[in-house]
Design a protein around this motif. Sequence first.
Motif, PDB file in Angstrom:
ATOM      1  N   GLN A   3     -20.364  88.609 100.229  1.00  0.00           N
ATOM      2  CA  GLN A   3     -20.437  89.784 101.028  1.00  0.00           C
ATOM      3  C   GLN A   3     -20.593  91.034 100.759  1.00  0.00           C
ATOM      4  O   GLN A   3     -20.140  91.215  99.628  1.00  0.00           O
ATOM      5  CB  GLN A   3     -19.089  89.609 102.167  1.00  0.00           C
ATOM      6  N   VAL A   5     -19.805  94.893 101.818  1.00  0.00           N
ATOM      7  CA  VAL A   5     -19.382  95.944 102.833  1.00  0.00           C
ATOM      8  C   VAL A   5     -19.259  97.160 102.823  1.00  0.00           C
ATOM      9  O   VAL A   5     -18.746  97.626 101.979  1.00  0.00           O
ATOM     10  CB  VAL A   5     -17.856  95.514 103.103  1.00  0.00           C
ATOM     11  N   GLU A   6     -20.310  98.012 103.374  1.00  0.00           N
ATOM     12  CA  GLU A   6     -20.399  99.417 103.222  1.00  0.00           C
ATOM     13  C   GLU A   6     -19.396 100.090 103.949  1.00  0.00           C
ATOM     14  O   GLU A   6     -18.816  99.804 105.135  1.00  0.00           O
ATOM     15  CB  GLU A   6     -21.828  99.866 103.716  1.00  0.00           C
ATOM     16  N   SER A   7     -19.204 101.515 103.553  1.00  0.00           N
ATOM     17  CA  SER A   7     -18.306 102.300 104.336  1.00  0.00           C
ATOM     18  C   SER A   7     -18.770 103.741 104.048  1.00  0.00           C
ATOM     19  O   SER A   7     -19.319 103.927 102.896  1.00  0.00           O
ATOM     20  CB  SER A   7     -16.890 101.966 103.994  1.00  0.00           C
ATOM     21  N   CYS A  22     -19.889 100.557  98.826  1.00  0.00           N
ATOM     22  CA  CYS A  22     -20.393  99.157  98.826  1.00  0.00           C
ATOM     23  C   CYS A  22     -19.592  98.121  98.232  1.00  0.00           C
ATOM     24  O   CYS A  22     -19.741  98.223  96.747  1.00  0.00           O
ATOM     25  CB  CYS A  22     -21.808  99.037  98.708  1.00  0.00           C
ATOM     26  N   SER A  25     -18.382  90.986  97.177  1.00  0.00           N
ATOM     27  CA  SER A  25     -17.318  89.902  97.222  1.00  0.00           C
ATOM     28  C   SER A  25     -17.883  88.869  96.730  1.00  0.00           C
ATOM     29  O   SER A  25     -19.239  88.416  97.491  1.00  0.00           O
ATOM     30  CB  SER A  25     -16.273  89.877  98.158  1.00  0.00           C
ATOM     31  N   THR A  76     -17.713  97.699  92.936  1.00  0.00           N
ATOM     32  CA  THR A  76     -18.194  98.410  94.057  1.00  0.00           C
ATOM     33  C   THR A  76     -19.172  99.420  93.546  1.00  0.00           C
ATOM     34  O   THR A  76     -19.294  99.814  92.536  1.00  0.00           O
ATOM     35  CB  THR A  76     -16.966  99.299  94.571  1.00  0.00           C
ATOM     36  N   TYR A  93     -27.968 100.839 104.196  1.00  0.00           N
ATOM     37  CA  TYR A  93     -27.685  99.614 103.565  1.00  0.00           C
ATOM     38  C   TYR A  93     -27.632  99.567 102.210  1.00  0.00           C
ATOM     39  O   TYR A  93     -28.333  99.992 101.403  1.00  0.00           O
ATOM     40  CB  TYR A  93     -28.703  98.661 103.986  1.00  0.00           C
ATOM     41  N   GLY A 110     -25.816  94.266 103.260  1.00  0.00           N
ATOM     42  CA  GLY A 110     -24.837  94.767 103.885  1.00  0.00           C
ATOM     43  C   GLY A 110     -24.923  95.142 105.350  1.00  0.00           C
ATOM     44  O   GLY A 110     -26.293  94.568 105.795  1.00  0.00           O
ATOM     45  N   GLN A 111     -23.953  95.160 106.259  1.00  0.00           N
ATOM     46  CA  GLN A 111     -24.050  95.537 107.656  1.00  0.00           C
ATOM     47  C   GLN A 111     -24.736  96.971 108.018  1.00  0.00           C
ATOM     48  O   GLN A 111     -25.248  97.031 109.141  1.00  0.00           O
ATOM     49  CB  GLN A 111     -22.808  95.344 108.545  1.00  0.00           C
ATOM     50  N   THR A 113     -24.246 101.385 107.267  1.00  0.00           N
ATOM     51  CA  THR A 113     -23.359 102.322 108.061  1.00  0.00           C
ATOM     52  C   THR A 113     -24.268 103.540 108.310  1.00  0.00           C
ATOM     53  O   THR A 113     -25.378 104.072 107.434  1.00  0.00           O
ATOM     54  CB  THR A 113     -22.399 102.732 106.570  1.00  0.00           C
TER      55      THR A 113
END
Length: 119
Positions: A3, A5-7, A22, A25, A76, A93, A110-111, A113
């Motif tokens: 996975q 995961v961005e933020s 990002c 995992s 990260t 992304y 990633g999904q 942001t």
Amino acid sequence: QVQLVESGGGLVQAGGSLKLSCAASGRTFGSMGWFRQAPGKEREFVAAIIWSDGKGWYADFVKGRFTMSRECAKNTVYLQMNSLQPEDTAVYYCAAGAISRTASDYDYWGQGTQVTVSS
């Protein structure tokens, strides 16, 4: 399961800054990248980094405004974006699984942001 995961996206005025994160995992990668996609446009390369030495490379339009870094202990990567302009507005992304400026070379994404820069 891998996975990414961005933020960190958001709305900022022109000239402002944002820092994207990002977190990966499921496995570690030799390199990771950032891409962006604006409405009606193709996904484009922004930056990438080699995990072992932290060496980064960037798209020409970055022009020294963006810096990609990594934090090994957290698996990260970050994208510090300064002097943002309205044309930087896009979904950003995180990607992994290749060392390339070509989006199709990457195996994991990633999904996304959203980054919006107002004038």
